[in-house]
Design a protein around this motif. Structure first.
Motif, PDB file in Angstrom:
ATOM      1  N   ASN A  71       0.828  -1.210   0.000  1.00 37.11           N
ATOM      2  CA  ASN A  71       0.000   0.000   0.000  1.00 37.11           C
ATOM      3  C   ASN A  71       0.861   1.258   0.000  1.00 37.11           C
ATOM      4  OD1 ASN A  71      -2.241  -1.624   0.076  1.00 37.11           O
ATOM      5  ND2 ASN A  71      -2.634  -1.339   2.253  1.00 37.11           N
ATOM      6  N   SER A 101      -5.660   2.978   5.840  1.00 38.46           N
ATOM      7  CA  SER A 101      -6.366   1.709   6.044  1.00 38.46           C
ATOM      8  C   SER A 101      -7.288   1.788   7.251  1.00 38.46           C
ATOM      9  CB  SER A 101      -5.364   0.579   6.238  1.00 38.46           C
ATOM     10  OG  SER A 101      -4.595   0.388   5.087  1.00 38.46           O
ATOM     11  N   TRP A 105     -11.345   1.817   6.996  1.00 41.03           N
ATOM     12  CA  TRP A 105     -12.073   0.744   7.669  1.00 41.03           C
ATOM     13  C   TRP A 105     -13.132   1.310   8.615  1.00 41.03           C
ATOM     14  CZ3 TRP A 105     -11.920  -0.573  12.974  1.00 41.03           C
ATOM     15  CH2 TRP A 105     -12.631  -1.726  13.291  1.00 41.03           C
TER      16      TRP A 105
END
Length: 131
Positions: A71, A101, A105
C-alpha cells in the motif's frame, strides 16, 4: 454507482486524515486528495492483486503485514503522478498507508451498504434497563 462514489469519498477523507496526522504527507487541497483517491483506487483495483500474488510467500511469512508495504508503494506511485500530494520518504508512506487503512475501515463500518449511517437507537425502559 452510488457505492463507488461513496468509497471514493471515504478514500479521499482517509488521505486528508493521513495528511493531517503525519508530518511527511502534504495535500494541496480537497481536489488533489480527490484525484489521489481516484488514482489510488484504480491502482488498487488493477495493480494491487498482482503485487499481492507475487509477494504471497512474504505476505504469509509476515502474517499479512507486508500488505502495508505494498500500500505504501502504491501511495508513493500516486504521489509521483498527482502534483498536489507530496510524500517525504518511505517511512511517511508506510505510516500513511496504516492511517488510510484504519480511517477507511472505520468510515466503511460506520456507513451501511446503502450509503446511510448505521445508528443504534436505545430507549430507556426503566431506571436500570435499556433496550
Amino acid at each position: 454507482m452510488k457505492g463507488l462514489l461513496l468509497r471514493w469519498l471515504i478514500l479521499t477523507l482517509a488521505i486528508l486524515a493521513a495528511a493531517y496526522l503525519i508530518d511527511g504527507i502534504a495535500v494541496a487541497g480537497f481536489p488533489s486528495a480527490l484525484a489521489a483517491a481516484a488514482l489510488l483506487g484504480i491502482l488498487n483495483a488493477l495493480l494491487r492483486p498482482l503485487l499481492l500474488l507475487l509477494t504471497l510467500p512474504l505476505n504469509i511469512l509476515t502474517l499479512g503485514l507486508f500488505t502495508f508495504v505494498i500500500n505504501a508503494l502504491l501511495l508513493m506511485m500516486v504521489s509521483g503522478v498527482i502534483g498536489g500530494l507530496k510524500i517525504q520518504g518511505f517511512g511517511s508512506a508506510l505510516l500513511a498507508s496504516l492511517v488510510i487503512s484504519l480511517v477507511s475501515w472505520l468510515l466503511t463500518t460506520l456507513v451501511g451498504n446503502e450509503g446511510k449511517m448505521d445508528v443504534i437507537v436505545l430507549q430507556r425502559r426503566d431506571e436500570d434497563h435499556w433496550e
